[in-house]
Design a protein around this motif. Structure first.
Motif, PDB file in Angstrom:
ATOM      1  N   LEU A 236      -5.654  -2.213  -9.855  1.00 56.68           N
ATOM      2  CA  LEU A 236      -4.304  -1.851 -10.319  1.00 56.68           C
ATOM      3  C   LEU A 236      -3.866  -0.798  -9.087  1.00 56.68           C
ATOM      4  N   GLU A 237      -2.858  -1.087  -8.385  1.00 54.44           N
ATOM      5  CA  GLU A 237      -2.380  -0.475  -7.429  1.00 54.44           C
ATOM      6  C   GLU A 237      -0.939   0.415  -7.698  1.00 54.44           C
ATOM      7  N   ALA A 238      -1.064   1.608  -8.021  1.00 57.42           N
ATOM      8  CA  ALA A 238       0.209   2.303  -8.415  1.00 57.42           C
ATOM      9  C   ALA A 238       1.117   2.561  -7.323  1.00 57.42           C
ATOM     10  N   ALA A 239       2.338   2.708  -7.467  1.00 59.88           N
ATOM     11  CA  ALA A 239       3.407   2.701  -6.469  1.00 59.88           C
ATOM     12  C   ALA A 239       3.351   4.214  -5.933  1.00 59.88           C
ATOM     13  N   LEU A 240       2.990   4.999  -6.355  1.00 60.58           N
ATOM     14  CA  LEU A 240       2.855   6.583  -5.922  1.00 60.58           C
ATOM     15  C   LEU A 240       1.550   7.002  -5.553  1.00 60.58           C
ATOM     16  N   PRO A 241       1.267   6.958  -4.391  1.00 58.52           N
ATOM     17  CA  PRO A 241      -0.183   7.394  -4.144  1.00 58.52           C
ATOM     18  C   PRO A 241      -0.434   8.645  -4.644  1.00 58.52           C
ATOM     19  N   VAL A 242      -1.808   9.171  -4.916  1.00 56.55           N
ATOM     20  CA  VAL A 242      -2.250  10.286  -5.830  1.00 56.55           C
ATOM     21  C   VAL A 242      -1.967  11.460  -4.684  1.00 56.55           C
ATOM     22  N   GLY A 243      -1.473  12.522  -5.238  1.00 60.14           N
ATOM     23  CA  GLY A 243      -1.185  13.774  -4.785  1.00 60.14           C
ATOM     24  C   GLY A 243       0.010  13.726  -3.867  1.00 60.14           C
ATOM     25  N   VAL A 244       0.919  12.774  -3.709  1.00 60.19           N
ATOM     26  CA  VAL A 244       1.895  12.674  -2.862  1.00 60.19           C
ATOM     27  C   VAL A 244       3.232  13.159  -3.536  1.00 60.19           C
ATOM     28  N   ASP A 245       3.979  13.735  -3.106  1.00 56.87           N
ATOM     29  CA  ASP A 245       5.178  14.405  -3.755  1.00 56.87           C
ATOM     30  C   ASP A 245       6.164  13.055  -4.030  1.00 56.87           C
ATOM     31  N   PRO A 246       6.713  12.934  -5.057  1.00 62.98           N
ATOM     32  CA  PRO A 246       7.428  11.609  -5.347  1.00 62.98           C
ATOM     33  C   PRO A 246       8.857  11.743  -4.521  1.00 62.98           C
ATOM     34  N   ARG A 247       9.550  12.926  -4.413  1.00 60.45           N
ATOM     35  CA  ARG A 247      10.652  12.999  -3.885  1.00 60.45           C
ATOM     36  C   ARG A 247      10.598  12.452  -2.228  1.00 60.45           C
ATOM     37  N   ARG A 248       9.641  13.196  -1.384  1.00 60.34           N
ATOM     38  CA  ARG A 248       9.229  12.959  -0.121  1.00 60.34           C
ATOM     39  C   ARG A 248       8.705  11.427   0.096  1.00 60.34           C
ATOM     40  N   HIS A 249       8.102  10.855  -0.850  1.00 57.18           N
ATOM     41  CA  HIS A 249       7.695   9.518  -0.777  1.00 57.18           C
ATOM     42  C   HIS A 249       8.884   8.709  -0.971  1.00 57.18           C
ATOM     43  N   ALA A 250       9.901   8.968  -1.868  1.00 55.15           N
ATOM     44  CA  ALA A 250      10.998   8.322  -1.913  1.00 55.15           C
ATOM     45  C   ALA A 250      11.883   8.209  -0.596  1.00 55.15           C
ATOM     46  N   ARG A 251      12.176   9.558   0.029  1.00 59.37           N
ATOM     47  CA  ARG A 251      12.590   9.301   1.123  1.00 59.37           C
ATOM     48  C   ARG A 251      11.987   8.565   2.363  1.00 59.37           C
ATOM     49  N   ALA A 252      10.785   8.588   2.306  1.00 54.31           N
ATOM     50  CA  ALA A 252      10.043   7.599   3.243  1.00 54.31           C
ATOM     51  C   ALA A 252      10.262   6.219   3.080  1.00 54.31           C
ATOM     52  N   LEU A 253      10.229   5.810   1.767  1.00 60.74           N
ATOM     53  CA  LEU A 253      10.592   4.513   1.634  1.00 60.74           C
ATOM     54  C   LEU A 253      12.085   4.166   2.002  1.00 60.74           C
ATOM     55  N   ALA A 254      12.747   5.056   1.829  1.00 60.39           N
ATOM     56  CA  ALA A 254      14.282   4.821   1.703  1.00 60.39           C
ATOM     57  C   ALA A 254      14.500   4.323   3.447  1.00 60.39           C
ATOM     58  N   ARG A 255      13.511   5.171   4.298  1.00 65.93           N
ATOM     59  CA  ARG A 255      13.500   5.018   5.754  1.00 65.93           C
ATOM     60  C   ARG A 255      13.049   3.695   5.954  1.00 65.93           C
ATOM     61  N   LEU A 256      12.100   3.148   5.445  1.00 69.41           N
ATOM     62  CA  LEU A 256      11.244   1.872   5.516  1.00 69.41           C
ATOM     63  C   LEU A 256      12.281   0.715   5.366  1.00 69.41           C
ATOM     64  N   HIS A 257      13.113   1.034   4.084  1.00 67.67           N
ATOM     65  CA  HIS A 257      13.970  -0.057   3.527  1.00 67.67           C
ATOM     66  C   HIS A 257      15.034  -0.128   4.715  1.00 67.67           C
ATOM     67  N   GLU A 258      15.680   0.763   5.000  1.00 66.51           N
ATOM     68  CA  GLU A 258      16.629   0.790   6.076  1.00 66.51           C
ATOM     69  C   GLU A 258      16.453   0.181   7.223  1.00 66.51           C
TER      70      GLU A 258
END
Length: 415
Positions: free
Chosen positions: A6-28
């Protein structure tokens, strides 16, 4: 659902907000067709590619009509999911309410059939159009846990800008497929959805575990029903001359006459007879057993095997166009048989269709597993397949029978 990572969307130990910003850059960058600063998870990358090929608008998604009340009730009845509701609600609903989530159950076609949980989150979902009766497949709303799990046929968690449509970036969702253990058919998906700020790695594991529990309950009910059918079948078959057996409506064998067991390999109680997708009273032709006659019983069928000779099949069609639902059709001179096969058997059939001159066990092992040494597994799989399809597969080397037309629709499937 078998055991799987089972692959969780949020890596262990990663800050959710920082990860969301990184995902937004990937998406754009993906939307703009620019070089990606990093690679998204493979399940997301593959989904983004699919929805881009479909031309999904990243701002609005696609227009999707909502089922009316009559259509919704009909789909609920036909889905096969209603018996699972007590377990799914018992395992997930209280948590959904406490954790500001909603529990959503969709059918195999992606239509939302039931939606329960946090009232504020339901109001937010209303504004998004995430309501009962809506189509939540990738084709309608882009990458999301429900639609992507329907395609990937495994549990999926999607977080923030991993959703393809921007209106869903404030959400996180975790979904697991639900299968009917009687025939392996995909029934639908169970999902927990909520605000992106509530993302948690354990949500996916919980949804998967409760889904497994629900499938287990279906399996227990099936065994009880089969035992009940056996009580009808045993005295009935004692009066039947010739080869005969009793199955439930999915082909699971309640009991057989001794002559049927000795005459056909694999026809043992607790086994399964590969019935066609559609079966009813009257004549029936099966590739592995020839001509039969079907009579209805409460909860199943009495199947009498006749002694008349059956002409060999003339044509085989393997349809791989629906992901996760490979279908094999065998055409005889005056009849045909259509059956859902497993992904592994579909892989075997696809490989043999691509190599009409035949394959050795080691060649098939390389085709299926990328490893030429797994010949024991290959021989076992071919043996199981031949019990289903009969003489259309021959050996030395393994191949489709001569003078048999073979047609494949779609491309190779994953095992």
């Amino acid at each position: 659902m078998g055991q799987q990572h089972l692959e969780a969307a949020l890596p262990v130990g990663v800050d959710p907000r920082r990860h969301a910003r990184a995902l937004a850059r990937l998406h754009e960058a993906t939307i703009a067709g620019e070089a990606l600063p990093s690679a998204p998870r493979s399940v997301i990358s593959e989904s983004w590619s699919r929805v881009q090929r479909l031309g999904i608008d990243p701002d609005r998604g696609a227009s999707s009509p909502i089922l009316d009340a009559v259509e919704l009730e009909e789909r609920r009845r036909e889905s096969g999911l209603a018996p699972l509701l007590p377990i799914l609600r018992g395992g997930l609903l209280s948590l959904a309410e406490q954790a500001a989530h909603i529990m959503v159950i969709v059918d195999a076609a992606g239509h939302v059939l039931w939606r329960d949980g946090s009232v504020p989150v339901r109001r937010r979902a209303d504004r998004l159009g995430f309501v009962e009766g809506v189509d939540w497949q990738e084709e309608a709303v882009g990458t999301n846990a429900i639609g992507t799990a329907l395609v990937a046929r495994r549990p999926v968690q999607v977080y923030s800008a991993e959703h393809y449509v921007r209106a869903q970036h404030d959400w996180t969702c975790a979904a697991a497929p639900l299968h009917d253990p009687r025939d392996g058919r995909l029934l639908g998906v169970v999902d927990l959805s909520g605000s992106a700020s509530t993302v948690h790695a354990t949500t996916l594991a919980l949804v998967d575990a409760v889904g497994r529990l629900a499938e287990s309950q279906l399996r227990t009910t099936h065994l009880t029903d089969l035992e009940r059918l056996r009580g009808i079948a045993v005295p009935l078959l004692a009066k039947v001359s010739g080869r005969a057996l009793v199955t439930d409506q999915h082909g699971w064998i309640a009991t057989t006459t001794p002559s049927a067991i000795s005459a056909a390999t694999g026809l043992a109680a607790a086994g399964r007879l590969p019935l066609p997708v559609s079966v009813g009273p009257g004549p029936l032709w099966l590739p592995a057993h020839g001509h039969c006659v079907v009579e209805p019983l409460p909860g199943g069928w009495l199947i009498r095997m006749t002694d008349s000779e059956a002409a060999p099949p003339t044509r085989v069609s393997l349809d791989l166009r629906i992901p996760g639902e490979p279908v094999l059709t065998v055409y005889g001179s005056a009849s045909e048989w259509t059956h859902r096969v497993s992904p592994r058997h579909a892989q075997l059939l696809y490989a043999l269709a691509a190599h009409r001159n035949g394959c050795s066990a080691s060649q098939l092992s390389s085709e299926l597993f990328g490893d030429a040494t797994r010949t024991v597994t290959v021989r076992a799989e071919v043996s199981r397949l031949r019990r289903i399809v009969g003489g259309i597969i021959v050996g030395r080397p393994y191949r489709f029978a001569d003078n048999l037309e073979v047609v494949v629709h779609g491309s190779a499937v994953a095992g």
